[in-house]
Scaffold this active site. Structure first.
Site, PDB file in Angstrom:
ATOM      1  N   ARG A  15       0.809  -1.226   0.000  1.00 45.89           N
ATOM      2  CA  ARG A  15       0.000   0.000   0.000  1.00 45.89           C
ATOM      3  C   ARG A  15       0.844   1.279   0.000  1.00 45.89           C
ATOM      4  O   ARG A  15       0.329   2.358  -0.260  1.00 45.89           O
ATOM      5  CB  ARG A  15      -0.946  -0.005   1.206  1.00 45.89           C
ATOM      6  N   GLU A 154      -9.050 -10.560  14.753  1.00 47.07           N
ATOM      7  CA  GLU A 154      -8.754  -9.648  13.652  1.00 47.07           C
ATOM      8  C   GLU A 154     -10.045  -9.097  13.051  1.00 47.07           C
ATOM      9  O   GLU A 154     -11.113  -9.711  13.135  1.00 47.07           O
ATOM     10  CB  GLU A 154      -7.940 -10.374  12.578  1.00 47.07           C
TER      11      GLU A 154
END
Length: 459
Positions: A15, A154
């Site tokens: 990213r 998560e």
């Protein structure tokens, strides 16, 4: 009990959209990995292992011999990354800090407090947590009715209820070292990402009835993990605010700290005054009572006490006390300016030594020169040091007066107390106590101008 540390620095950081490994991106002048490594030193680790992968050699160069390295050739999750350190650490007694190399804002004080908490509470594992206003994307800390940690879940695996939890996992942990590597043998990839989660060892410890704790950060900013350029800019902003605050508490005045950019290794003396839009980079050292005005940029240089730098640039150079530079001057690399030197507006100095109390007021270039003390450069002076292939040196003695618009064509020497006449081109050495005149002869043709179109008689 000994402390150990594992720094996770193998990821590419997709990213970031960068050819550099993520941990190699800089915050306040040094890489994120270096920030993390420095903070880790607060726990005095007996051994530090850094897990590398993408462009491993670049990452090795940053830390050199300060750490051991292990290679994670294929990135299969945080649990898999920690497994890479098994040969180095698995059989050692003590506790191990596991921290990501992309968390540059974590402080050494917080890591030491985390270790102390872990030891004092006799935990098998301790999670560093924080309260987040917007916890989206973070792993959540799930506690029971007694506030004991039961698991970490998560984002992609969390239920709607679990997603409402605001206490998040920062990705930093302390484990009993031997139990960590034992538990890692029992984790699997049965999750949304198909990876080995380090967080799964928490569930293994809980299932075995072992004690797991959580230490909460006071400042959420310390938990920031940098995954993209937007987060990198936030880290930069927070770090620079810290740096500027430190200097202000040490007696430095900032006219606008939000518009002042100072790298982490810069040193500044008390009673210095720094105006807005000043940039100090690298290992720059600024002495006491120095004034740096708007637009000044100083890189890897030393500026002596009581100097004044006005809207100018200084690179890889050394300035003694009470030097004045600018406005709009440029001190280029490998230059030394002794005490009370004055370099004025639109003057450039490059690779030169300039003796005490020498003045170059304006519009002058001094390159590859050895200049004595109490020399005066007139406006428009140039040391001609480069013939297109090689560079040559100009040597100027003490108490020399260089007339305006002099061109000193190197290699050339000008002796003590000598003078060059304005407008001269000096191509030969000038003895001490001499006057050198190197002008073309002026010839006046009286009355000739009357025949030119510009003359009033022609209109």
């Amino acid at each position: 009990m000994s402390n150990y540390a594992i720094i996770l620095a193998a990821g590419k950081g997709t990213r970031m959209k960068s050819d550099l490994p993520k941990v190699m991106h800089k915050v306040a002048g040094i890489t994120m990995l270096e920030h993390v490594f420095r903070s880790v030193q607060a726990i005095s680790p007996k051994k530090t292992v850094t897990v590398i992968g993408h462009k491993a050699e670049l990452v090795r160069q940053v830390l050199g011999d300060a750490t051991s390295f292990v290679l994670q050739e294929e990135q299969l999750g945080t649990g898999h990354a920690v497994m890479m350190a098994e040969k180095d650490l698995a059989n050692l007694d003590g506790q191990t800090l596991v921290i990501a190399g992309d968390t540059p804002l974590i402080t050494g004080e917080s890591l030491k407090s985390l270790i102390d908490y872990h030891v004092n509470h006799k935990n098998i594992a301790t999670i560093l947590t924080a309260d987040a206003k917007n916890p989206f994307g973070y792993g959540r800390i799930i506690r029971n009715s007694d506030e004991e940690v039961t698991k970490i879940v998560e984002e992609k695996d969390a239920t709607d209820f679990e997603k409402q939890v605001t206490e998040i996992n920062t990705g930093t942990y302390v484990f009993d070292n031997k139990r960590l590597f034992e538990a890692l043998k029992n984790i699997n990839t049965n999750n949304a990402q198909g990876e080995y989660y380090l967080t799964d060892v928490i569930g293994i410890f809980k299932a075995a009835g072992e004690k797991v704790g959580a230490y909460k950060l006071r400042d959420f900013n310390e938990s920031l993990g940098v995954n993209d350029r937007a987060a990198l800019s936030v880290a930069e902003e927070v770090m620079r605010e810290r740096i500027n605050r430190k200097h202000m508490l040490n007696g430095v005045t900032f006219t606008n700290p939000k518009a002042t950019y100072i790298d982490i290794d810069v040193e500044i003396g008390a009673d210095a005054l720094i105006e807005a839009n000043v940039t100090l980079k690298g290992h720059t050292k600024i002495g006491e009572e120095v004034t740096l005005t708007n637009g000044t940029a100083i890189i890897d240089s030393t500026v002596g006490a009581k100097s004044v730098i006005t809207s100018s640039t200084i690179e890889h150079s050394t300035l003694a006390d009470s030097v004045t530079v600018g406005p709009y001057a440029h001190i280029r690399p490998d230059s030394t300016l002794e005490a009370d030197v004055h370099i004025g507006n639109f003057v450039e100095v490059k690779g030169s030594y300039i003796g005490a109390d020498t003045k170059a007021g304006h519009l002058t270039y001094i390159g590859n020169a050895q200049v004595g003390s109490k020399v005066n450069f007139g406006a428009g002076t140039i040391t001609v040091n480069y013939d297109g292939k090689s560079k040559y040196k100009t040597v100027i003695g003490d108490n020399v007066f260089v007339g305006s618009n002099s061109t000193l064509i190197a290699p050339v020497k000008i002796g003590d107390n000598a003078l060059t006449a304005a407008g001269s081109s000096i191509v030969e050495d000038v003895p001490a106590d001499s006057i050198a005149i190197g002008r073309a002869r002026q010839v006046n043709k009286e009355g000739y101008a009357k025949n030119k179109p510009h003359h009033p008689s022609q209109k």
